[in-house]
Design a protein around this motif. Structure first.
Motif, PDB file in Angstrom:
ATOM      1  N   ALA A  51      99.325  78.668  86.439  1.00 39.63           N
ATOM      2  CA  ALA A  51      98.982  77.298  85.889  1.00 39.63           C
ATOM      3  C   ALA A  51      98.124  77.238  84.623  1.00 39.63           C
ATOM      4  O   ALA A  51      97.939  76.030  84.099  1.00 39.63           O
ATOM      5  N   GLU A 243     104.743  76.170  96.235  1.00 38.61           N
ATOM      6  CA  GLU A 243     103.520  75.958  97.449  1.00 38.61           C
ATOM      7  C   GLU A 243     102.279  76.760  96.771  1.00 38.61           C
ATOM      8  O   GLU A 243     102.249  78.073  96.570  1.00 38.61           O
ATOM      9  N   SER A 247      96.423  78.494 101.047  1.00 34.98           N
ATOM     10  CA  SER A 247      96.069  77.285 101.993  1.00 34.98           C
ATOM     11  C   SER A 247      97.691  77.300 102.753  1.00 34.98           C
ATOM     12  O   SER A 247      97.586  77.061 103.908  1.00 34.98           O
ATOM     13  N   VAL A 401      83.934  70.417  91.592  1.00 35.51           N
ATOM     14  CA  VAL A 401      85.290  70.426  91.432  1.00 35.51           C
ATOM     15  C   VAL A 401      86.178  71.602  92.315  1.00 35.51           C
ATOM     16  O   VAL A 401      85.662  72.653  92.233  1.00 35.51           O
ATOM     17  N   GLY A 403      88.490  73.792  91.981  1.00 39.35           N
ATOM     18  CA  GLY A 403      89.192  74.348  90.979  1.00 39.35           C
ATOM     19  C   GLY A 403      88.151  74.727  89.827  1.00 39.35           C
ATOM     20  O   GLY A 403      87.053  74.495  89.750  1.00 39.35           O
TER      21      GLY A 403
END
Ligand SMILES: Cc1cc2nc3c(=O)[nH]c(=O)nc-3n(C[C@H](O)[C@H](O)[C@H](O)COP(=O)(O)OP(=O)(O)OC[C@H]3O[C@@H](n4cnc5c(N)ncnc54)[C@H](O)[C@@H]3O)c2cc1C
Ligand code: HEM
Length: 411
Positions: A51, A243, A247, A401, A403
């Motif tokens: 990402a 996905e 998690s 945060v 992330g």
């Protein structure tokens, strides 16, 4: 501190390095993972790599550190360094790995900037790198020592899932106990652990999860700790995204009796000893509730007496994980109140608490309030500016945060 000569060179080259830093870090990670593929498989978060978020955090932190060195040479940017060092310690990053990172980073700088990297420029940026690296290594050494573990070993231990609770459609709590029966290290409310799981392709990916309970006296020693994990769903269309790997693995595969590999607790969004006497405001949104419930558990256990304002934002009461604990711990505190905002509330929910968080709906915020925030960045930005507008000092607003910290990197 940077030498005068290095400072002048860094000042002169900051704009050029700053402008190219995105490309430099992209080349850096390509080089690093080509040379050392196991680092992407078993240490770095490959979701963040895909990402691009970790890339921006690393680039931002180096640029922020260099700017700090030349603009405020007498101060150390401790917030930035501590945040990174806690994350590194939770991953077991070892001092020897800094040379590996330096090697590939400087090769990437030379590749992107070409002839502009004279020996003088390379030496000045080498100075910046080692000032930052050595500061991180020193903080990480203290963190490892405090946990009684060594760098490189990282103190990973096996924990048995003694209970799994479905909190909401997307959030499950895992209660854990050390498998070997040896007392668990002490932890502080607000801290997180790293969890490492082996995925189907053999990669051993690591993610952080805040402790959502088991931080009070009863949770210590042989007691039970807990984490609450939100399943990250995939998305289709223009913003298509797969996905979340870990998690979904935890949700789909991990049940009572299974074993998870956890790091010791780390993280610097913790209640301060001085918080005992001051008014507090704990504001969370969505899964950002986890550290707040742990903090409330600790405050209830230690008999905190100053006012506590509890604010939470969620889509609906049904989506609000740990809602009962959130309310019950708050109810144990004298002078504390909950303000739960829902976008889709149940019938009878106050209109003032419907929709997005608006601190105007709350009674006055006591002078000297210290605030802790956790949730998506837009939520925290909005709450932070409302708090500042209502007289809370910027230095008294702390946040976590879930992330890479892009907020810090941009500040
Ligand atoms: C200090 C800290 C505390 C935290 N505490 C909690 C907590 O208490 N509870 C909790 O649930 N979470 C918590 N988190 C978040 C958690 O660590 C994970 O980030 C989260 O569970 C998602 O991990 P994942 O492996 O499921 O998703 P990942 O696989 O890491 O994916 C993350 C995101 O990247 C996207 N992505 C992946 N690959 C691509 C691609 N190729 N292109 C575009 N997008 C892509 C995914 O769609 C997803 O949206 C915390 C994080 C931190 C740093
Ligand atoms: C001076 C050198 C370094 C700097 C400036 C740096 C900076 C950072 C920053 C800013 C983050 C994100 C922190 C956050 O907000 O969560 C991070 C995370 C991380 N760092 Fe470093 N780092 C350095 C060295 C290293 C080394 C030597 C290693 C080990 C090989 C390493 C491995 C990691 C990993 C695995 C993460 C988490 C990545 C993720 O979860 O996506 N770093 N680092």
């Amino acid at each position: 501190m940077l030498s005068e000569q290095s400072a002048a060179t860094v000042r002169a080259t900051l704009p050029v390095v700053g402008a190219a830093i995105g490309e430099i870090t992209e080349r850096f990670y390509d080089r690093l993972f080509t040379a050392r593929p196991e680092l992407l498989k078993d240490l770095f978060n490959r979701g963040n790599q895909a990402a691009g978020t970790q890339r921006r955090a690393l680039a931002g932190s180096i640029a922020a550190f260099a700017t700090h060195l030349v603009e405020r040479p007498d101060e150390r940017p401790d917030v930035l360094l501590n945040r990174i060092a806690h994350k590194h310690a939770s991953l077991g990053v070892a001092p020897g790995q800094y040379e590996t990172v330096r090697h590939h980073l400087f090769a990437a700088i030379a590749e992107v900037l070409g002839d502009a990297v004279t020996p003088e420029v390379a030496a000045a940026w080498d100075d910046v790198y080692w000032l930052m690296a050595n500061a991180l290594i020193a903080i990480e050494a203290r963190l490892y020592a405090a946990q009684g573990v060594t760098a490189g070993d990282g103190g990973w231990r096996e924990w048995e899932v003694v209970e799994r609770v479905e909190e909401t459609a997307d959030i499950a709590t895992f209660r854990l106990r050390p498998l070997d029966g040896v007392p668990a290290p002490d932890c502080r409310a607000g801290q997180y652990v790293s969890v490492q799981v082996q995925l189907d392709d053999g990669a051993r990916q690591i993610r952080q999860y805040s402790l959502s309970g088991g931080v009070g006296p009863a949770g210590r020693g042989h007691g039970v700790r807990q984490i609450s994990v939100k399943r990250v769903r995939g998305a289709a269309g223009v913003h298509a995204a797969p996905e979340g790997e870990v998690s979904n693995h935890l949700h789909a595969r991990v049940r009572q009796g299974d074993v998870l590999r956890l790091s010791p607790p780390y993280g610097d969004l913790v209640l301060d000893a001085a918080d005992g006497d001051v008014p507090l405001l704990l504001a969370s949104a969505g899964i950002g509730v986890t550290p707040m419930v742990a903090m409330l558990e600790q405050l209830a256990a230690t008999g905190h007496r100053a006012p506590v304002t509890v604010v939470h934002a969620d889509r609906s009461p049904a989506a609000h994980a740990l809602r009962a604990e959130h309310a019950a711990y708050t109810a144990k505190l004298p002078g504390a109140g909950t303000h739960f905002f829902y976008e889709q509330p149940d019938a009878g929910h106050p209109a003032a608490l419907t929709g997005r968080v608006d601190l105007a709906a709350l009674p006055a915020i006591p002078a000297g309030t210290r605030a802790y925030l956790c949730g998506p960045l837009p939520f925290m930005r909005a709450v932070r500016s409302q708090l500042i507008g209502r007289g809370v000092a910027a230095a008294d607003i702390h946040y976590e945060v879930f992330g890479p910290d892009l907020w810090l990197a941009q500040e």
